[in-house]
Design a protein around this motif. Structure first.
Motif, PDB file in Angstrom:
ATOM      1  N   ILE A  17      -8.109   6.227  -1.431  1.00 38.66           N
ATOM      2  CA  ILE A  17      -8.578   6.829  -0.416  1.00 38.66           C
ATOM      3  C   ILE A  17      -7.147   8.605  -0.909  1.00 38.66           C
ATOM      4  O   ILE A  17      -6.578   8.629  -0.299  1.00 38.66           O
ATOM      5  CB  ILE A  17      -8.019   6.559   0.878  1.00 38.66           C
ATOM      6  CG1 ILE A  17      -8.882   4.912   1.639  1.00 38.66           C
ATOM      7  CG2 ILE A  17      -8.478   7.983   1.756  1.00 38.66           C
ATOM      8  CD1 ILE A  17     -10.360   5.062   1.051  1.00 38.66           C
TER       9      ILE A  17
ATOM     10  N   TRP B 201      -9.096   6.010   7.289  1.00 35.74           N
ATOM     11  CA  TRP B 201     -10.099   6.114   6.050  1.00 35.74           C
ATOM     12  C   TRP B 201     -10.280   4.544   5.366  1.00 35.74           C
ATOM     13  O   TRP B 201     -11.048   3.633   4.980  1.00 35.74           O
ATOM     14  CB  TRP B 201     -10.410   6.918   5.020  1.00 35.74           C
ATOM     15  CG  TRP B 201     -11.291   7.881   6.129  1.00 35.74           C
ATOM     16  CD1 TRP B 201     -10.828   8.442   6.535  1.00 35.74           C
ATOM     17  CD2 TRP B 201     -13.139   7.930   5.292  1.00 35.74           C
ATOM     18  NE1 TRP B 201     -12.437   9.328   7.736  1.00 35.74           N
ATOM     19  CE2 TRP B 201     -13.145   9.312   6.279  1.00 35.74           C
ATOM     20  CE3 TRP B 201     -13.550   7.553   4.517  1.00 35.74           C
ATOM     21  CZ2 TRP B 201     -14.560   9.779   6.391  1.00 35.74           C
ATOM     22  CZ3 TRP B 201     -14.787   8.288   4.588  1.00 35.74           C
ATOM     23  CH2 TRP B 201     -15.492   9.751   4.882  1.00 35.74           C
ATOM     24  N   HIS B 202      -9.092   4.089   5.441  1.00 37.84           N
ATOM     25  CA  HIS B 202      -8.434   2.932   4.085  1.00 37.84           C
ATOM     26  C   HIS B 202      -9.249   1.841   4.739  1.00 37.84           C
ATOM     27  O   HIS B 202      -9.999   0.923   4.389  1.00 37.84           O
ATOM     28  CB  HIS B 202      -6.715   3.006   3.861  1.00 37.84           C
ATOM     29  CG  HIS B 202      -6.644   1.871   3.925  1.00 37.84           C
ATOM     30  ND1 HIS B 202      -6.450   1.108   2.610  1.00 37.84           N
ATOM     31  CD2 HIS B 202      -6.084   0.610   4.681  1.00 37.84           C
ATOM     32  CE1 HIS B 202      -5.977  -0.528   2.318  1.00 37.84           C
ATOM     33  NE2 HIS B 202      -5.727  -0.295   3.533  1.00 37.84           N
TER      34      HIS B 202
ATOM     35  N   THR C  97       0.325  -1.392   0.560  1.00 40.52           N
ATOM     36  CA  THR C  97       0.063   0.103   0.074  1.00 40.52           C
ATOM     37  C   THR C  97       0.879   1.308  -0.164  1.00 40.52           C
ATOM     38  O   THR C  97       1.623   1.403   1.388  1.00 40.52           O
ATOM     39  CB  THR C  97      -1.208   0.144   1.312  1.00 40.52           C
ATOM     40  OG1 THR C  97      -1.983  -0.955   1.482  1.00 40.52           O
ATOM     41  CG2 THR C  97      -1.654   1.154   1.371  1.00 40.52           C
TER      42      THR C  97
ATOM     43  N   PRO D  98     -11.211  -1.202   2.403  1.00 38.95           N
ATOM     44  CA  PRO D  98      -9.691  -1.135   2.113  1.00 38.95           C
ATOM     45  C   PRO D  98      -9.201  -1.119   0.557  1.00 38.95           C
ATOM     46  O   PRO D  98      -8.466  -1.077  -0.183  1.00 38.95           O
ATOM     47  CB  PRO D  98      -9.721  -2.111   2.682  1.00 38.95           C
ATOM     48  CG  PRO D  98     -11.319  -2.950   2.603  1.00 38.95           C
ATOM     49  CD  PRO D  98     -12.194  -1.985   3.041  1.00 38.95           C
TER      50      PRO D  98
ATOM     51  N   LEU E  81      -3.959   7.318  -0.182  1.00 41.32           N
ATOM     52  CA  LEU E  81      -3.555   6.634  -0.298  1.00 41.32           C
ATOM     53  C   LEU E  81      -3.656   5.106  -1.471  1.00 41.32           C
ATOM     54  O   LEU E  81      -5.138   5.090  -1.717  1.00 41.32           O
ATOM     55  CB  LEU E  81      -4.025   5.792   0.915  1.00 41.32           C
ATOM     56  CG  LEU E  81      -3.750   4.152   1.484  1.00 41.32           C
ATOM     57  CD1 LEU E  81      -3.833   4.426   3.149  1.00 41.32           C
ATOM     58  CD2 LEU E  81      -4.746   3.509   0.860  1.00 41.32           C
ATOM     59  N   TYR E  82      -3.268   4.161  -1.980  1.00 44.61           N
ATOM     60  CA  TYR E  82      -3.120   3.693  -3.790  1.00 44.61           C
ATOM     61  C   TYR E  82      -3.035   1.854  -2.528  1.00 44.61           C
ATOM     62  O   TYR E  82      -2.047   2.040  -1.992  1.00 44.61           O
ATOM     63  CB  TYR E  82      -2.124   3.635  -4.211  1.00 44.61           C
ATOM     64  CG  TYR E  82      -2.297   4.747  -5.306  1.00 44.61           C
ATOM     65  CD1 TYR E  82      -3.834   5.553  -5.263  1.00 44.61           C
ATOM     66  CD2 TYR E  82      -1.667   6.314  -4.626  1.00 44.61           C
ATOM     67  CE1 TYR E  82      -3.937   6.678  -6.440  1.00 44.61           C
ATOM     68  CE2 TYR E  82      -1.926   7.514  -5.387  1.00 44.61           C
ATOM     69  CZ  TYR E  82      -2.975   7.756  -6.433  1.00 44.61           C
ATOM     70  OH  TYR E  82      -2.882   8.545  -6.667  1.00 44.61           O
ATOM     71  N   PRO E  83      -3.930   1.256  -1.900  1.00 43.26           N
ATOM     72  CA  PRO E  83      -4.211  -0.318  -1.780  1.00 43.26           C
ATOM     73  C   PRO E  83      -3.510  -0.286  -2.827  1.00 43.26           C
ATOM     74  O   PRO E  83      -2.931  -0.207  -4.102  1.00 43.26           O
ATOM     75  CB  PRO E  83      -5.735  -0.896  -1.584  1.00 43.26           C
ATOM     76  CG  PRO E  83      -6.126   0.994  -2.128  1.00 43.26           C
ATOM     77  CD  PRO E  83      -5.398   2.109  -1.630  1.00 43.26           C
TER      78      PRO E  83
END
Length: 193
Positions: free
Chosen positions: A59, A50-51, A29, A55, A102-104
């Motif tokens: 985000i 928020w992730h 992530t 999930p 945020l990039y999972p």
């Protein structure tokens, strides 16, 4: 204890942080921040909390809404709603590096690291490229409730990309290139609402 690793990369402009990271850590992530802004101490915890709620989604602390004409065509970037989100049509939420994103793991399409393609279609528009890669993979962007003011570091805007991308309509040229190559991100299916 944390470990900081400093790596040297080729000059792929605004891509030189995220693309090498995605290549080196494909199952990680990844969280990105534009580096010319002051951030409050809540930005990271906001993205992570928020992730945990969403999930599989990208985000962002700041998003724009991709606006369309009555016939569904993507309008020019200057007409998008800035610093807003659309809960009813989350496929219109466009993440911005300002604020943090945020990039999972595996949230982005496999083409994300195609340097030949991103330097051709969106050479100065990493946010544009990453939005399309999110949508091509069936994912959406969720905006946190973190609504803070953005203050740029003194003198950091002398050579800022926004001058080329926003004031000189560079974003519109890149959006049009992406539309022509990949199609509309607004009509792509959502796999992870």
């Amino acid at each position: 204890q944390g470990l900081i690793e400093i790596c040297y990369t080729g000059d792929t402009r605004s891509y030189k942080k995220i693309i090498p990271t995605l290549k080196r850590y494909p199952e990680a992530t990844v969280i990105t921040f534009d580096d010319d802004v002051y951030y409050p101490d809540t930005v990271l915890s906001s993205l992570i909390s928020w992730h945990l709620k969403y999930p599989g989604c990208v985000i962002a602390n700041r998003t724009h809404i991709v606006m369309t004409s009555v016939d569904g065509q993507v309008l020019p970037y200057k007409q998008w709603k800035k610093n807003a989100s659309n809960a009813d049509c989350p496929n219109q939420n466009f993440q911005t590096g300002i604020g943090g994103v945020l990039y999972p793991a595996n949230a982005l399409h496999r083409s994300v690291s195609d340097e030949t393609l991103f330097t051709k279609l969106a050479p100065h528009g990493d946010d544009i490229w990453l939005y399309w890669m999110t949508r091509l993979n069936g994912n959406i962007v969720i905006k946190t409730d973190n609504d803070f003011e953005f203050y740029h570091w003194p003198f950091s805007q002398k050579f800022a990309l926004y001058k080329q991308n926003v004031r000189q309509d560079g974003n519109d040229q890149q959006v049009q290139a992406m539309l022509k190559h990949f199609g509309s991100p607004l009509t792509m299916p959502i796999k992870n609402p």
